[in-house]
Design a protein around this motif. Structure first.
Motif, PDB file in Angstrom:
ATOM      1  N   ASP A 141       0.852  -1.189   0.000  1.00  0.00           N
ATOM      2  CA  ASP A 141       0.000   0.000   0.000  1.00  0.00           C
ATOM      3  C   ASP A 141       0.887   1.237   0.000  1.00  0.00           C
ATOM      4  OD1 ASP A 141      -1.741   2.093   0.453  1.00  0.00           O
ATOM      5  OD2 ASP A 141      -2.935   1.030   1.939  1.00  0.00           O
ATOM      6  N   LEU A 142       0.991   1.874  -1.161  1.00  0.00           N
ATOM      7  CA  LEU A 142       1.885   3.018  -1.337  1.00  0.00           C
ATOM      8  C   LEU A 142       1.152   4.354  -1.234  1.00  0.00           C
ATOM      9  CD1 LEU A 142       3.906   1.553  -4.349  1.00  0.00           C
ATOM     10  CD2 LEU A 142       4.713   1.770  -1.999  1.00  0.00           C
ATOM     11  N   THR A 143      -0.078   4.322  -0.726  1.00  0.00           N
ATOM     12  CA  THR A 143      -0.909   5.520  -0.675  1.00  0.00           C
ATOM     13  C   THR A 143      -0.229   6.667   0.057  1.00  0.00           C
ATOM     14  OG1 THR A 143      -2.896   4.151  -0.695  1.00  0.00           O
ATOM     15  CG2 THR A 143      -3.154   6.437   0.005  1.00  0.00           C
ATOM     16  N   GLU A 144       0.286   6.418   1.243  1.00  0.00           N
ATOM     17  CA  GLU A 144       0.874   7.479   2.053  1.00  0.00           C
ATOM     18  C   GLU A 144       2.110   8.057   1.389  1.00  0.00           C
ATOM     19  OE1 GLU A 144       1.538   5.942   5.952  1.00  0.00           O
ATOM     20  OE2 GLU A 144      -0.607   5.582   6.342  1.00  0.00           O
ATOM     21  N   PHE A 145       2.908   7.200   0.777  1.00  0.00           N
ATOM     22  CA  PHE A 145       4.116   7.681   0.096  1.00  0.00           C
ATOM     23  C   PHE A 145       3.748   8.629  -1.043  1.00  0.00           C
ATOM     24  CE2 PHE A 145       6.911   6.978  -3.637  1.00  0.00           C
ATOM     25  CZ  PHE A 145       8.037   7.636  -3.176  1.00  0.00           C
ATOM     26  N   PHE A 146       2.826   8.213  -1.893  1.00  0.00           N
ATOM     27  CA  PHE A 146       2.437   9.061  -3.013  1.00  0.00           C
ATOM     28  C   PHE A 146       1.743  10.329  -2.532  1.00  0.00           C
ATOM     29  CE2 PHE A 146       2.755   5.047  -5.540  1.00  0.00           C
ATOM     30  CZ  PHE A 146       3.677   5.502  -6.458  1.00  0.00           C
ATOM     31  N   ASP A 147       1.039  10.232  -1.434  1.00  0.00           N
ATOM     32  CA  ASP A 147       0.366  11.407  -0.872  1.00  0.00           C
ATOM     33  C   ASP A 147       1.388  12.480  -0.507  1.00  0.00           C
ATOM     34  OD1 ASP A 147      -1.937  12.748  -0.309  1.00  0.00           O
ATOM     35  OD2 ASP A 147      -2.596  11.419   1.289  1.00  0.00           O
ATOM     36  N   GLN A 148       2.542  12.058   0.011  1.00  0.00           N
ATOM     37  CA  GLN A 148       3.573  13.010   0.413  1.00  0.00           C
ATOM     38  C   GLN A 148       4.057  13.848  -0.763  1.00  0.00           C
ATOM     39  OE1 GLN A 148       5.987   9.810   2.389  1.00  0.00           O
ATOM     40  NE2 GLN A 148       6.328  11.375   3.943  1.00  0.00           N
ATOM     41  N   TYR A 149       4.114  13.236  -1.947  1.00  0.00           N
ATOM     42  CA  TYR A 149       4.625  13.943  -3.127  1.00  0.00           C
ATOM     43  C   TYR A 149       3.519  14.560  -3.970  1.00  0.00           C
ATOM     44  CZ  TYR A 149       9.430  12.448  -2.372  1.00  0.00           C
ATOM     45  OH  TYR A 149      10.690  12.280  -1.855  1.00  0.00           O
ATOM     46  N   GLY A 150       2.324  14.646  -3.434  1.00  0.00           N
ATOM     47  CA  GLY A 150       1.256  15.358  -4.118  1.00  0.00           C
ATOM     48  C   GLY A 150       0.622  14.630  -5.281  1.00  0.00           C
ATOM     49  N   PHE A 151       0.696  13.309  -5.294  1.00  0.00           N
ATOM     50  CA  PHE A 151       0.040  12.552  -6.360  1.00  0.00           C
ATOM     51  C   PHE A 151      -1.480  12.591  -6.211  1.00  0.00           C
ATOM     52  CE2 PHE A 151       4.237  11.174  -7.131  1.00  0.00           C
ATOM     53  CZ  PHE A 151       4.282  10.523  -8.354  1.00  0.00           C
ATOM     54  N   PHE A 152      -1.956  12.982  -5.018  1.00  0.00           N
ATOM     55  CA  PHE A 152      -3.400  13.122  -4.794  1.00  0.00           C
ATOM     56  C   PHE A 152      -3.785  14.597  -4.647  1.00  0.00           C
ATOM     57  CE2 PHE A 152      -2.447   8.861  -2.931  1.00  0.00           C
ATOM     58  CZ  PHE A 152      -3.195   8.104  -3.822  1.00  0.00           C
ATOM     59  N   TYR A 153      -2.940  15.474  -5.159  1.00  0.00           N
ATOM     60  CA  TYR A 153      -3.191  16.913  -5.043  1.00  0.00           C
ATOM     61  C   TYR A 153      -4.507  17.261  -5.738  1.00  0.00           C
ATOM     62  CZ  TYR A 153      -2.455  21.965  -5.540  1.00  0.00           C
ATOM     63  OH  TYR A 153      -2.580  23.336  -5.504  1.00  0.00           O
ATOM     64  N   VAL A 154      -5.442  17.822  -4.984  1.00  0.00           N
ATOM     65  CA  VAL A 154      -6.739  18.208  -5.531  1.00  0.00           C
ATOM     66  C   VAL A 154      -6.681  19.667  -5.987  1.00  0.00           C
ATOM     67  CG1 VAL A 154      -9.193  18.550  -5.037  1.00  0.00           C
ATOM     68  CG2 VAL A 154      -7.987  16.555  -4.104  1.00  0.00           C
ATOM     69  N   GLY A 155      -7.000  19.907  -7.236  1.00  0.00           N
ATOM     70  CA  GLY A 155      -6.968  21.263  -7.768  1.00  0.00           C
ATOM     71  C   GLY A 155      -6.763  21.262  -9.265  1.00  0.00           C
ATOM     72  N   GLU A 156      -6.496  22.436  -9.808  1.00  0.00           N
ATOM     73  CA  GLU A 156      -6.294  22.605 -11.233  1.00  0.00           C
ATOM     74  C   GLU A 156      -5.104  23.539 -11.485  1.00  0.00           C
ATOM     75  OE1 GLU A 156      -9.753  23.906 -13.284  1.00  0.00           O
ATOM     76  OE2 GLU A 156     -11.102  22.430 -12.339  1.00  0.00           O
ATOM     77  N   PHE A 157      -4.307  23.216 -12.486  1.00  0.00           N
ATOM     78  CA  PHE A 157      -3.249  24.122 -12.940  1.00  0.00           C
ATOM     79  C   PHE A 157      -2.819  23.713 -14.348  1.00  0.00           C
ATOM     80  CE2 PHE A 157      -1.251  20.810 -10.344  1.00  0.00           C
ATOM     81  CZ  PHE A 157      -0.263  20.310 -11.176  1.00  0.00           C
TER      82      PHE A 157
END
Length: 354
Positions: free
Chosen positions: A296-312
C-alpha cells in the motif's frame, strides 16, 4: 550511406527486399558478434565513406572513421560490447529480459552535425564537429560507460523506451526517462546524479514541505526523486527487485488491452496518447504500483502530491491542464484499500543513494 526501413507486424514471414544502387561502392560493416578487431581496423582503414557502420546485439553505431581511428582503434569489440551493455540494462529494468520480450532490432547511435545530443526516431545522435564535438566521449570505449557520456546515452535512449501514457503523461517528458539514466549509470558504479545535486533534500523542501504536486516543481530532477525512491526501496528493504520490470509489464498489458479496444489509438486518444489531463494517468500509476508491488503506497504518493486536488496548467512538449477532484482521489484510495495490502517497512520518502 542509406538505411531502408521495412515495417511489418510479422517480419519473419515477409520476403526479403532487394535494393540495388548502381555504381555504388560497398562500405561494409563491422559485427561484434562475428568479427575480430582486425576486421574492425581494416574496415576503418579502408572505409570508402567517412562514416563507419558497426553493430552488436542491441546497438548499431554510425561514427566517423577519423574519430574511430583516434579513440577506438583496436577496440571495436570493446566499444560495441559496452554499448550493448548500456542498452541491455534498460531492457532489464523494462522487464523485457524477464518477460522474454527483448526486441531483435537495435538502437542506433549516430553522428550528426547540427546539435550536441538528441533523441531521434531510432536512438541517439551526437555532434561530430566543433565547438560541441562529442566524439571523444562517445567513441572512446572507456568513457561511454562513465559520467556524462553514460548519463547522456541512457537519457536519450530512455526517451525511446518511455511508455506513453502509462509512465509518460504530461510532465514526465524529461522525468521518467531518467529512471533509465539513474539505473544504468549507478549500475556501472557511477555516483547518483540526484544525490550529487542534492535533489533529495530539494524535493522534500519544495514538494513535501510545501504540500504541492510534484508536477508543480519546475526542476525535473526533483520530480524524478519519488520514482527513484521506489527503486531504492524495492531493491533494498522492500525485497522486490523486480518491481519496475513487473510494473512496466503491467503497463504493456494495459496498453495492449487499450489498443484492442481502439482501432486507431493515436487518433482516438488511446494507448499512444498522453492525454490532456495527467491526473488520471498518475492515479493509474499509483494503483498499479501498489498492486504490482503488493504494498500500500498511498501514504508515500500522498507526500509527493500525487493526490493533489486542484487545477493548474503547464507545458511539457505541449500544453496540459491538470484537473484532480476529491472524488477521483477517494475512488483511487478506496480501490487500493480494498486490496488489503501491507504498508511499507520504512518511510520511502527518506531513502537516498550515494
Amino acid at each position: 550511406m542509406a538505411y531502408i526501413d521495412y515495417f511489418s507486424e510479422e517480419p519473419k514471414n515477409e520476403n526479403a527486399v532487394q535494393v540495388h544502387f548502381p555504381s555504388a561502392a560497398v562500405n561494409g560493416y563491422f559485427d561484434s558478434t562475428k568479427d575480430a578487431d582486425a576486421e574492425w581496423n581494416s574496415l576503418v582503414d579502408n572505409a570508402v565513406y567517412p562514416i563507419v557502420d558497426a553493430r552488436g546485439k542491441h546497438i548499431q553505431i554510425a561514427y566517423p572513421a577519423e574519430a574511430i581511428k583516434k579513440y577506438a582503434y583496436n577496440r571495436g569489440k570493446e566499444l560495441l560490447n559496452n554499448y550493448d551493455s548500456l542498452v541491455y540494462r534498460q531492457h532489464r529494468i523494462l522487464g523485457l529480459v524477464k518477460y522474454n520480450k527483448v526486441p531483435e532490432n537495435r538502437i542506433l547511435a549516430r553522428v550528426n552535425y547540427n546539435y550536441y545530443m538528441f533523441r531521434d526516431g531510432d536512438g541517439v545522435a551526437y555532434m561530430g564537429t566543433e565547438p560541441s564535438n562529442a566524439m571523444s566521449m562517445v567513441v572512446d570505449p572507456s568513457r561511454v560507460i562513465q559520467g556524462d557520456p553514460c548519463w547522456g546515452f541512457s537519457h536519450e535512449v530512455g526517451h525511446v523506451h518511455q511508455l506513453r501514457p502509462y509512465f509518460n503523461w504530461g510532465g514526465l517528458g524529461e522525468v521518467s526517462n531518467n529512471i533509465f539514466s539513474l539505473y544504468v549509470t549507478t549500475s556501472f558504479g557511477n555516483k547518483s546524479r540526484i544525490s550529487e545535486q542534492q535533489n533529495y533534500d530539494k524535493s522534500r523542501e519544495s514538494i513535501i514541505n510545501e504540500k504541492i504536486s510534484y508536477l508543480q516543481d519546475g526542476d525535473v530532477f526533483n520530480r524524478v526523486v519519488p520514482f527513484w525512491q521506489l527503486q531504492l526501496y524495492f531493491t533494498g528493504v522492500g525485497n522486490n527487485p523486480d518491481f519496475y520490470p513487473d510494473l512496466f509489464e503491467a503497463f504493456r498489458q494495459q496498453g495492449e488491452e487499450s489498443r484492442k479496444a481502439s482501432p486507431n489509438p493515436r487518433r482516438s486518444g488511446g494507448w499512444g496518447d498522453r492525454g490532456n489531463n495527467p491526473a488520471k494517468h498518475q492515479l493509474n500509476f499509483v494503483k498499479t504500483a501498489s498492486e504490482v508491488s503488493k504494498t500500500d503506497l498511498t501514504e508515500f504518493f500522498d507526500q509527493y502530491g500525487f493526490f493533489y486536488v486542484g487545477e493548474f496548467d503547464y507545458n511539457d512538449y505541449g500544453n496540459y491542464s491538470y484537473k484532480m477532484t476529491q472524488e477521483m482521489v477517494d475512488e483511487c484510495k478506496a480501490e487500493i484499500k480494498a486490496m488489503n495490502l501491507p504498508k511499507p517497512k520504512v518511510d520511502i520518502s527518506t531513502l537516498k543513494d550515494l
